[in-house]
Design an enzyme around this catalytic site. Structure first.
Site, PDB file in Angstrom:
ATOM      1  N   GLN A 132      51.029  26.992  47.598  1.00 22.07           N
ATOM      2  CA  GLN A 132      49.741  25.292  48.329  1.00 22.07           C
ATOM      3  C   GLN A 132      49.628  24.609  47.214  1.00 22.07           C
ATOM      4  OE1 GLN A 132      46.165  28.443  48.142  1.00 22.07           O
ATOM      5  NE2 GLN A 132      44.840  26.808  48.948  1.00 22.07           N
ATOM      6  N   GLY A 133      49.825  24.168  47.779  1.00 17.17           N
ATOM      7  CA  GLY A 133      49.515  22.115  47.168  1.00 17.17           C
ATOM      8  C   GLY A 133      48.264  21.603  46.813  1.00 17.17           C
ATOM      9  N   TYR A 134      47.205  22.291  46.187  1.00 17.00           N
ATOM     10  CA  TYR A 134      46.489  22.098  45.917  1.00 17.00           C
ATOM     11  C   TYR A 134      45.076  21.474  44.173  1.00 17.00           C
ATOM     12  CZ  TYR A 134      44.216  23.626  51.502  1.00 17.00           C
ATOM     13  OH  TYR A 134      44.399  23.446  52.318  1.00 17.00           O
ATOM     14  N   SER A 135      45.245  22.755  44.026  1.00 24.44           N
ATOM     15  CA  SER A 135      44.830  21.691  42.224  1.00 24.44           C
ATOM     16  C   SER A 135      45.658  20.929  41.536  1.00 24.44           C
ATOM     17  CB  SER A 135      44.431  22.834  41.818  1.00 24.44           C
ATOM     18  OG  SER A 135      43.222  24.317  42.663  1.00 24.44           O
ATOM     19  N   SER A 167      51.043  28.881  42.637  1.00 24.66           N
ATOM     20  CA  SER A 167      51.063  30.722  42.755  1.00 24.66           C
ATOM     21  C   SER A 167      52.752  30.645  43.259  1.00 24.66           C
ATOM     22  CB  SER A 167      50.595  31.516  43.559  1.00 24.66           C
ATOM     23  OG  SER A 167      49.424  31.691  43.152  1.00 24.66           O
ATOM     24  N   GLU A 250      41.610  31.560  53.080  1.00 26.13           N
ATOM     25  CA  GLU A 250      42.512  31.710  51.572  1.00 26.13           C
ATOM     26  C   GLU A 250      41.106  33.155  51.030  1.00 26.13           C
ATOM     27  OE1 GLU A 250      44.065  30.082  47.444  1.00 26.13           O
ATOM     28  OE2 GLU A 250      42.397  28.954  48.424  1.00 26.13           O
ATOM     29  N   GLU A 381      31.169  30.166  40.871  1.00 26.92           N
ATOM     30  CA  GLU A 381      29.950  28.717  40.771  1.00 26.92           C
ATOM     31  C   GLU A 381      30.144  27.579  41.430  1.00 26.92           C
ATOM     32  OE1 GLU A 381      30.832  30.184  36.541  1.00 26.92           O
ATOM     33  OE2 GLU A 381      32.301  29.304  38.066  1.00 26.92           O
TER      34      GLU A 381
END
Length: 397
Positions: A132-135, A167, A250, A381
């Site tokens: 997964q390429g998000y952050s 990951s 997720e 948060e």
């Protein structure tokens, strides 16, 4: 709610339990998962891959996925039973966890029929592993601030940028990637959701070593990577909606709530094994009180996960209520690990697999790893904000 299982569900449980008993000898039952989801010792990936392939061949992967895409076509309640029985048997994790938890459900919800036929079956068989390429370094919890660019070049997008905390990228064949396709649009607009072949020229994966010593997180660099437009999921510049769907899967997956009682039971066993002046820690009323509190919270999470099931039974993707599960389970996991450190006292300083450690040092490993789950899938948060605004309807501060 009616918490009893139907006759069909119980028949499914009996069949699965029998298959696991026959195909997973006790001497082969997993030790890889005893410390947490991030641990991967030498040879663990190949052992899990072999197990995944065996389960897939027998029809035990993609339990609730449609048969036309290679799934079993079972009910969502049977999916829950599946998780319970896999945990009961201490079965190894499947290798394509992100593909099964995130990618497949998202493609089945948003993808074209051609995309579903192309990608979904190979997710189940583990012929293609996903990440997964998000952050990004400057866009963690605020994913919409991403700067990875995709420039329209006819039949292709040309992608440049960097992702981080990815990951299983070192194992992955494919990546679900959020890219900015309109840099002039408002922050949550102008984002597209594409599928990227990780073997494409210009893709570089570098491991990130965690405090546990493992390195299954990675940073990934994209330099002039060509991505066919056929790999676009949903509409161009409208990828935020698709991305949110993935995040909902997720968060509900990370915070499923079903496995927390197992950790509570392990904590009870730990308390009973620690002796002081002829008495065990479990003999102390304050210790029993604390662990009882954990047990109550674990049960509450389990039944909250059953409430979340209602949306799925109606054919809807997971909603923001999944943030309740994600927040509750990740924070409970952290507090259980901290209390285990208190019980262990000086033994809490022993490393995993240390010769003189108690329980092979798994609790010290879990303590180091537990903070990650309060960050992965959106920080605690962020989950507080989602619950307050989208679930409770509170005004924004």
């Amino acid at each position: 709610m009616d918490f009893t299982w139907s006759a069909e569900d119980e028949a499914f449980r009996t069949e699965l339990r029998g298959w696991l008993e026959a195909n997973l000898p006790k001497k082969e039952r997993s030790k890889d998962d005893e410390v947490g989801f991030m641990h991967e010792d030498a040879g663990a990936w190949q052992r899990r891959l072999k197990w995944h392939q065996k389960m897939h061949a027998a029809g035990w992967v993609g339990i609730s996925w449609p048969k036309e895409y290679g799934g079993r076509g079972a009910s969502l309640t049977q999916q829950i039973i599946y998780g319970q029985e896999m945990g009961r048997a201490n079965a190894p994790q499947l290798v394509n966890g992100l593909g099964i938890m995130l990618v497949g459900p998202t493609i089945m919800h948003w993808g074209t029929e051609e995309q579903k036929q192309r990608y979904v079956p190979k997710i189940l068989s583990a012929d293609e592993i996903w990440c997964q390429g998000y952050s990004e370094p400057g866009a963690g919890s605020d994913v919409a601030s991403l700067q990875t660019r995709a420039v329209d070049e006819g039949d292709y997008f040309i992608v440049n940028g960097q992702k981080v905390w990815t990951s299983d990228a070192h194992h992955a064949d494919w990546c679900i990637l959020l890219v900015r396709t309109d840099p002039d649009a408002p922050k949550h607009k102008g984002i597209s959701y594409v599928l990227v072949d990780m073997h494409s020229p210009g893709v570089t994966v570098r491991p990130l070593v965690q405090i546990t010593g493992d390195a299954n997180f990675n940073e990934v660099f994209f330099e002039d990577v060509k991505v066919p437009k056929a790999n676009l999921i949903g509409e161009k510049n409208q990828g935020w909606q698709v991305a949110i769907t993935t995040l909902m899967f997720e968060r509900s997956g990370i915070g499923g709530g079903g496995g927390m009682m197992g950790q509570v039971t392990e904590l009870i066993n730990l308390a009973r094994s620690i002796k002081n002046k002829g008495r065990s820690a479990w003999d102390e009323a304050s210790v029993r009180q604390k662990i009882s509190q954990f047990a109550c919270e674990a049960q509450a999470l389990k039944y909250t996960s059953y409430r979340q099931l209602t949306r799925r039974l109606r054919g809807l993707p997971p909603g923001p209520e999944g943030s309740v599960l994600k927040l509750g389970s990740s924070e409970l996991n952290l507090r259980i690990s901290k209390f285990a450190m208190e019980l262990l006292g000086p033994y809490s300083q022993m490393e995993f697999h240390s010769q003189f450690s108690m329980g092979r040092g798994k609790w010290s490993y879990r303590m180091l790893a537990s903070r990650a789950l309060t960050i992965a899938g959106g920080t605690s948060e962020i989950q507080h904000n989602i619950i307050g605004e989208r679930v409770l309807g509170l005004p924004k501060g």
